[in-house]
Write a protein that holds these residues in place. Structure first.
Motif, PDB file in Angstrom:
ATOM      1  N   ALA A   1       0.851  -1.194   0.000  1.00 51.23           N
ATOM      2  CA  ALA A   1       0.000   0.000   0.000  1.00 51.23           C
ATOM      3  C   ALA A   1       0.884   1.241   0.000  1.00 51.23           C
ATOM      4  O   ALA A   1       1.930   1.263   0.654  1.00 51.23           O
ATOM      5  N   PRO A   2       0.505   2.265  -0.743  1.00 51.25           N
ATOM      6  CA  PRO A   2       1.311   3.491  -0.769  1.00 51.25           C
ATOM      7  C   PRO A   2       1.299   4.185   0.598  1.00 51.25           C
ATOM      8  O   PRO A   2       0.436   3.923   1.432  1.00 51.25           O
ATOM      9  N   GLY A   3       2.270   5.076   0.790  1.00 50.85           N
ATOM     10  CA  GLY A   3       2.315   5.887   1.999  1.00 50.85           C
ATOM     11  C   GLY A   3       3.006   5.224   3.172  1.00 50.85           C
ATOM     12  O   GLY A   3       2.854   5.687   4.304  1.00 50.85           O
ATOM     13  N   ARG A   4       3.788   4.171   2.962  1.00 53.05           N
ATOM     14  CA  ARG A   4       4.428   3.504   4.095  1.00 53.05           C
ATOM     15  C   ARG A   4       5.702   4.189   4.562  1.00 53.05           C
ATOM     16  O   ARG A   4       6.265   3.850   5.594  1.00 53.05           O
ATOM     17  N   TYR A   5       6.190   5.168   3.782  1.00 58.07           N
ATOM     18  CA  TYR A   5       7.371   5.926   4.202  1.00 58.07           C
ATOM     19  C   TYR A   5       7.383   7.284   3.516  1.00 58.07           C
ATOM     20  O   TYR A   5       6.710   7.498   2.517  1.00 58.07           O
ATOM     21  N   ASP A   6       8.148   8.213   4.109  1.00 57.45           N
ATOM     22  CA  ASP A   6       8.347   9.538   3.511  1.00 57.45           C
ATOM     23  C   ASP A   6       9.494   9.418   2.519  1.00 57.45           C
ATOM     24  O   ASP A   6      10.642   9.172   2.906  1.00 57.45           O
ATOM     25  N   ASP A   7       9.178   9.604   1.250  1.00 53.75           N
ATOM     26  CA  ASP A   7      10.167   9.433   0.183  1.00 53.75           C
ATOM     27  C   ASP A   7      11.070  10.648   0.093  1.00 53.75           C
ATOM     28  O   ASP A   7      10.602  11.788   0.069  1.00 53.75           O
ATOM     29  N   VAL A   8      12.379  10.384   0.071  1.00 54.68           N
ATOM     30  CA  VAL A   8      13.376  11.429  -0.123  1.00 54.68           C
ATOM     31  C   VAL A   8      13.780  11.384  -1.582  1.00 54.68           C
ATOM     32  O   VAL A   8      14.044  10.315  -2.129  1.00 54.68           O
ATOM     33  N   ARG A   9      13.817  12.528  -2.204  1.00 56.55           N
ATOM     34  CA  ARG A   9      14.216  12.554  -3.615  1.00 56.55           C
ATOM     35  C   ARG A   9      15.679  12.153  -3.714  1.00 56.55           C
ATOM     36  O   ARG A   9      16.549  12.785  -3.146  1.00 56.55           O
ATOM     37  N   ALA A  10      15.951  11.060  -4.423  1.00 60.48           N
ATOM     38  CA  ALA A  10      17.320  10.579  -4.596  1.00 60.48           C
ATOM     39  C   ALA A  10      17.571  10.380  -6.089  1.00 60.48           C
ATOM     40  O   ALA A  10      17.526   9.264  -6.596  1.00 60.48           O
ATOM     41  N   PRO A  11      17.821  11.475  -6.811  1.00 60.37           N
ATOM     42  CA  PRO A  11      17.938  11.378  -8.270  1.00 60.37           C
ATOM     43  C   PRO A  11      19.150  10.587  -8.736  1.00 60.37           C
ATOM     44  O   PRO A  11      19.214  10.182  -9.879  1.00 60.37           O
ATOM     45  N   ASP A  12      20.118  10.346  -7.838  1.00 58.41           N
ATOM     46  CA  ASP A  12      21.326   9.638  -8.253  1.00 58.41           C
ATOM     47  C   ASP A  12      21.138   8.125  -8.336  1.00 58.41           C
ATOM     48  O   ASP A  12      21.975   7.432  -8.905  1.00 58.41           O
TER      49      ASP A  12
END
Length: 196
Positions: free
Chosen positions: A126-137
């Motif tokens: 299910a979505p929303g299980r963590y706060d996503d950090v933008r990691a473009p690398d």
């Protein structure tokens, strides 16, 4: 004599090499004469039989290598491979959706906290299980029977976790659908839902 640098070995290869060295060392040490006895033949054996022992030691070592080669060839393709680390980029290659806990441990050994979840076909977390950090690398490559995520040095900062969930499900590009990212803070357990 010039020595070649040791190749990067995964956990399985390193363990297999260690076991092979142990077998060869054990065979060699059991055939080595003790101190002070190098120039004297054992009383029960005539001197002419000594070369046979050297041949036996060579044959035992060759047999150990042969056994290791057979064991290596007979093993199925590993489920995953992790390479790199120690300040270099880390590459995670997944060939089969097995061993999620072992993959998490292999990443932890390289300083990368991870949450790996493998799901059955037709399901997802299910979505929303963590706060996503933008990691473009972070980068992803997909092959016909594997996928690979490359994590550059410093991409997973303190209090961050690499998160990967994958589902064995036939697709046009292969057999797996997956989702990955970098979580800031805690990662909630996967609540399994029907895939959208």
């Amino acid at each position: 004599m010039n020595e070649r640098p040791a190749p990067d070995l995964d956990h399985f290869e390193a363990r297999l090499l260690g076991e092979l060295k142990l077998v060869v060392d054990t065979q060699a040490s059991s055939l080595r004469p003790t101190a002070g006895a190098a120039s004297v033949a054992p009383p029960d054996l005539p001197r002419r039989r000594r070369p046979a022992y050297a041949v036996f030691a060579g044959a035992a070592a060759a047999a150990a290598v042969g056994i290791a080669a057979v064991v290596t060839v007979a093993q199925p393709t590993p489920a995953y491979a992790v390479t790199g680390g120690n300040g270099e980029e880390v590459t995670v290659r997944v060939m089969r959706l097995e061993g999620a806990g072992a993959l998490e441990e292999a990443l932890r050994e390289r300083g990368i906290p991870a949450d790996i979840t493998y799901l059955s076909a037709g399901t997802a977390c299910a979505p929303g299980r963590y706060d996503d950090v933008r990691a473009p690398d972070l980068s992803l490559s997909v092959g016909s029977n594997q996928f690979e995520v490359t994590i550059p040095p410093g991409a997973i900062e303190d209090d961050n976790t690499f998160v990967l969930s994958a589902t064995a499900q036939p697709t046009e590009d292969g057999f797996t659908t997956f989702d990955f990212g970098v979580a800031e803070g805690a990662v909630a357990p996967c609540t399994v839902i029907d895939a959208p």
